[in-house]
Design a protein around this motif. Structure first.
Motif, PDB file in Angstrom:
ATOM      1  N   GLN A 101       0.867  -1.136   0.035  1.00  0.00           N
ATOM      2  CA  GLN A 101       0.041  -0.041  -0.101  1.00  0.00           C
ATOM      3  C   GLN A 101       0.870   1.267   0.000  1.00  0.00           C
ATOM      4  O   GLN A 101       0.424   2.308  -0.615  1.00  0.00           O
ATOM      5  N   GLN A 102       1.831   1.235   0.708  1.00  0.00           N
ATOM      6  CA  GLN A 102       2.797   2.413   0.874  1.00  0.00           C
ATOM      7  C   GLN A 102       3.323   2.539  -0.382  1.00  0.00           C
ATOM      8  O   GLN A 102       3.565   3.840  -1.085  1.00  0.00           O
TER       9      GLN A 102
ATOM     10  N   ARG B 263      -1.358   4.233  -1.528  1.00  0.00           N
ATOM     11  CA  ARG B 263      -2.556   4.067  -0.865  1.00  0.00           C
ATOM     12  C   ARG B 263      -2.676   4.001   0.494  1.00  0.00           C
ATOM     13  O   ARG B 263      -3.756   3.716   0.875  1.00  0.00           O
ATOM     14  N   MET B 264      -1.711   4.316   0.990  1.00  0.00           N
ATOM     15  CA  MET B 264      -1.674   4.171   2.665  1.00  0.00           C
ATOM     16  C   MET B 264      -2.502   5.305   3.037  1.00  0.00           C
ATOM     17  O   MET B 264      -2.057   6.617   2.852  1.00  0.00           O
ATOM     18  N   GLU B 265      -3.110   4.857   4.109  1.00  0.00           N
ATOM     19  CA  GLU B 265      -4.105   5.876   4.614  1.00  0.00           C
ATOM     20  C   GLU B 265      -3.781   6.121   6.058  1.00  0.00           C
ATOM     21  O   GLU B 265      -3.981   7.151   6.698  1.00  0.00           O
ATOM     22  N   LYS B 266      -3.215   4.859   6.646  1.00  0.00           N
ATOM     23  CA  LYS B 266      -2.827   4.954   7.964  1.00  0.00           C
ATOM     24  C   LYS B 266      -1.611   4.476   8.372  1.00  0.00           C
ATOM     25  O   LYS B 266      -1.431   3.103   8.629  1.00  0.00           O
ATOM     26  N   PRO B 267      -0.575   5.149   8.220  1.00  0.00           N
ATOM     27  CA  PRO B 267       0.698   4.720   8.371  1.00  0.00           C
ATOM     28  C   PRO B 267       1.035   4.358  10.156  1.00  0.00           C
ATOM     29  O   PRO B 267       2.062   3.550  10.104  1.00  0.00           O
TER      30      PRO B 267
END
Length: 93
Positions: A34-35, A39-43
């Motif tokens: 995702q990163q 598309r990463m929303e919640k690291p």
């Protein structure tokens, strides 16, 4: 979402710990994907997953150490009983 406590990991069975380790490793792989794709929303989930993985691996290693100590104690006890047992006398003929 708070970090998990190691007490929860210690309550799991050996098979459940191994299963959880695989699941968390898979989750970390998906987070890296995702990163990389943006598309990463919640690291913060990286931190949570790594924390959980460390806990599970710690519990697994603790159990390995206990098992090794028990095995060493059993072999020492077996060797001690074998050494203290009277050996059969052989008469020269």
């Amino acid at each position: 979402m708070s970090l998990t406590k190691i007490k929860e990991a210690r309550e799991l069975s050996d098979a459940a710990v191994a299963e959880q380790i695989l699941a968390v490793k898979r989750q970390l792989m998906e987070l890296r994907l995702q990163q990389a794709t943006g598309r990463m929303e919640k690291p913060h989930l990286f931190k949570h997953a790594k924390h959980r993985l460390a806990q599970l691996m710690t519990v697994e290693r603790e159990r390995q150490i206990v098992a090794e100590k028990e095995a060493a104690a059993k072999s020492a006890a077996a060797k001690e009983t074998a050494d203290s047992a009277p050996s059969p006398e052989v008469s020269p003929e």
